[in-house]
Write a protein that holds these residues in place. Structure first.
Motif, short mmCIF file in Angstrom:
data_model
loop_
_atom_site.label_atom_id
_atom_site.label_comp_id
_atom_site.label_asym_id
_atom_site.label_seq_id
_atom_site.Cartn_x
_atom_site.Cartn_y
_atom_site.Cartn_z
N MET A 1 -14.02 -26.45 -8.55
CA MET A 1 -12.63 -26.24 -8.93
C MET A 1 -11.82 -25.87 -7.68
SD MET A 1 -11.22 -23.59 -11.73
CE MET A 1 -9.73 -23.98 -12.54
N LYS A 2 -10.70 -26.54 -7.50
CA LYS A 2 -9.86 -26.28 -6.34
C LYS A 2 -9.04 -25.02 -6.54
CE LYS A 2 -9.29 -30.76 -4.35
NZ LYS A 2 -8.40 -31.76 -3.87
N SER A 3 -8.73 -24.40 -5.43
CA SER A 3 -7.87 -23.23 -5.44
C SER A 3 -6.49 -23.60 -6.00
CB SER A 3 -7.73 -22.71 -4.01
OG SER A 3 -6.60 -21.90 -3.87
N GLU A 4 -5.92 -22.70 -6.74
CA GLU A 4 -4.58 -22.92 -7.30
C GLU A 4 -3.57 -23.14 -6.18
OE1 GLU A 4 -1.32 -20.30 -9.71
OE2 GLU A 4 -3.39 -20.13 -10.39
N ASN A 5 -3.74 -22.43 -5.05
CA ASN A 5 -2.83 -22.62 -3.92
C ASN A 5 -2.93 -24.02 -3.35
OD1 ASN A 5 -1.69 -20.12 -4.01
ND2 ASN A 5 -2.45 -19.44 -2.03
N ILE A 6 -4.14 -24.57 -3.26
CA ILE A 6 -4.33 -25.91 -2.71
C ILE A 6 -3.67 -26.94 -3.64
CG2 ILE A 6 -6.02 -27.70 -2.11
CD1 ILE A 6 -5.77 -25.41 -0.06
N GLU A 7 -3.84 -26.77 -4.94
CA GLU A 7 -3.20 -27.69 -5.88
C GLU A 7 -1.68 -27.62 -5.79
OE1 GLU A 7 -4.92 -26.96 -9.73
OE2 GLU A 7 -6.69 -28.17 -9.24
N LYS A 8 -1.15 -26.40 -5.68
CA LYS A 8 0.30 -26.23 -5.55
C LYS A 8 0.78 -26.84 -4.22
CE LYS A 8 2.06 -21.91 -5.47
NZ LYS A 8 2.72 -20.65 -5.85
N PHE A 9 0.01 -26.61 -3.16
CA PHE A 9 0.31 -27.18 -1.85
C PHE A 9 0.34 -28.71 -1.94
CE2 PHE A 9 -1.43 -29.07 2.04
CZ PHE A 9 -0.54 -28.61 3.00
N ASN A 10 -0.69 -29.31 -2.53
CA ASN A 10 -0.75 -30.77 -2.65
C ASN A 10 0.43 -31.32 -3.46
OD1 ASN A 10 -3.06 -30.94 -1.11
ND2 ASN A 10 -4.43 -31.18 -2.85
N ASP A 11 0.82 -30.63 -4.52
CA ASP A 11 1.95 -31.07 -5.33
C ASP A 11 3.24 -31.08 -4.49
OD1 ASP A 11 0.22 -31.22 -7.48
OD2 ASP A 11 0.93 -29.38 -8.44
N ILE A 12 3.45 -30.03 -3.74
CA ILE A 12 4.66 -29.94 -2.91
C ILE A 12 4.63 -30.98 -1.80
CG2 ILE A 12 5.96 -28.47 -1.29
CD1 ILE A 12 5.00 -26.06 -3.03
N VAL A 13 3.49 -31.10 -1.12
CA VAL A 13 3.36 -32.08 -0.03
C VAL A 13 3.64 -33.49 -0.56
CG1 VAL A 13 1.70 -33.21 1.51
CG2 VAL A 13 1.85 -30.72 1.44
N GLY A 14 3.06 -33.83 -1.70
CA GLY A 14 3.27 -35.16 -2.27
C GLY A 14 4.72 -35.44 -2.58
N THR A 15 5.39 -34.48 -3.18
CA THR A 15 6.80 -34.65 -3.54
C THR A 15 7.67 -34.76 -2.30
OG1 THR A 15 6.46 -33.47 -5.62
CG2 THR A 15 8.73 -33.65 -4.83
N VAL A 16 7.44 -33.89 -1.32
CA VAL A 16 8.25 -33.89 -0.10
C VAL A 16 8.03 -35.18 0.69
CG1 VAL A 16 8.59 -32.78 2.15
CG2 VAL A 16 8.46 -31.39 0.07
N LEU A 17 6.77 -35.57 0.90
CA LEU A 17 6.51 -36.79 1.66
C LEU A 17 7.06 -38.02 0.94
CD1 LEU A 17 2.91 -36.23 3.10
CD2 LEU A 17 5.12 -36.07 4.30
N GLY A 18 6.92 -38.07 -0.37
CA GLY A 18 7.50 -39.18 -1.13
C GLY A 18 9.01 -39.24 -0.98
N HIS A 19 9.66 -38.09 -1.03
CA HIS A 19 11.11 -37.99 -0.87
C HIS A 19 11.54 -38.48 0.52
CE1 HIS A 19 15.08 -36.19 -1.72
NE2 HIS A 19 15.05 -35.74 -0.49
N LEU A 20 10.82 -38.04 1.55
CA LEU A 20 11.15 -38.45 2.92
C LEU A 20 10.90 -39.94 3.12
CD1 LEU A 20 9.73 -35.41 4.93
CD2 LEU A 20 12.14 -35.93 4.45
N TYR A 21 9.83 -40.45 2.53
CA TYR A 21 9.49 -41.86 2.65
C TYR A 21 10.57 -42.73 2.01
CZ TYR A 21 6.55 -46.09 2.35
OH TYR A 21 6.04 -47.36 2.47
N ALA A 22 11.08 -42.30 0.87
CA ALA A 22 12.11 -43.06 0.16
C ALA A 22 13.43 -43.09 0.94
CB ALA A 22 12.35 -42.47 -1.23
N ARG A 23 13.66 -42.09 1.77
CA ARG A 23 14.93 -41.99 2.49
C ARG A 23 14.83 -42.40 3.97
NH1 ARG A 23 14.62 -39.50 -1.75
NH2 ARG A 23 16.35 -38.91 -3.05
N PHE A 24 13.62 -42.69 4.44
CA PHE A 24 13.43 -43.02 5.84
C PHE A 24 14.29 -44.21 6.24
CE2 PHE A 24 11.37 -44.95 9.48
CZ PHE A 24 11.14 -43.84 10.27
N PRO A 25 14.95 -44.18 7.37
CA PRO A 25 14.94 -43.23 8.47
C PRO A 25 16.10 -42.23 8.44
CG PRO A 25 16.03 -45.20 9.22
CD PRO A 25 15.66 -45.42 7.76
N VAL A 26 16.73 -42.08 7.30
CA VAL A 26 17.90 -41.20 7.20
C VAL A 26 17.45 -39.75 7.03
CG1 VAL A 26 19.98 -40.70 5.86
CG2 VAL A 26 19.22 -43.07 6.14
N PRO A 27 17.86 -38.87 7.94
CA PRO A 27 17.52 -37.44 7.80
C PRO A 27 18.12 -36.88 6.50
CG PRO A 27 18.35 -37.91 10.00
CD PRO A 27 18.62 -39.13 9.17
#
Length: 150
Positions: A1-27
């Protein structure tokens, strides 16, 4: 079982990277509202019954900010500057873009890692989001180790 922090971290990382990818190259601005955390200040009763505006002390918001700080320090993104509740002018680095344009190891065609993160974060497919984040971070580590020479 993964740590709750790691799961929360992965959720945030996925959302942020997806958001940045959709807007690339615009800051863009990245704040906790991106993942559904209300960042509004609170109005509390101050001396003499007068309303006083105060920042909320939110553990989830702090965790979000630390996660985005890690993405910047690990080289996946760069940010112009940080406020108390957001990162301003955030954009993927060349390494971050390279990772997100790659295909998961289980595929030779189809949606890239970035497209999968974007789709999973929009649809709420948490298991896919987390497994794709693991793939992206592993690939990012390989890129780092290849560029570091001793």
């Amino acid at each position: 079982m993964k740590s709750e922090n790691i799961e929360k971290f992965n959720d945030i990382v996925g959302t942020v990277l997806g958001h940045l990818y959709a807007r690339f190259p615009v800051p863009t601005i990245i704040d906790a509202e991106l993942i559904g955390i209300n960042t509004a200040c609170e109005v509390v009763e101050g001396p003499g019954g007068v309303g006083q505006i105060v920042d909320r002390d939110d553990e989830d918001e702090r965790f979000f900010l630390h996660t985005v700080s890690w993405l910047v320090s690990a080289g996946f993104a760069q940010a112009g500057h940080r406020t108390s509740s957001a990162f301003i002018n955030v954009v993927l680095t060349s390494k971050g873009l390279e990772v997100l344009k790659a295909y998961p190891s289980s595929l030779t065609a189809g949606p890239s890692i970035g497209d999968q993160l974007l789709g999973a974060s929009k649809s709420g497919a948490t298991a896919l989001l987390r497994s794709t984040v693991n793939e992206a971070l592993s690939l990012g580590c390989k890129y780092i180790s290849q560029s570091v020479s001793f």
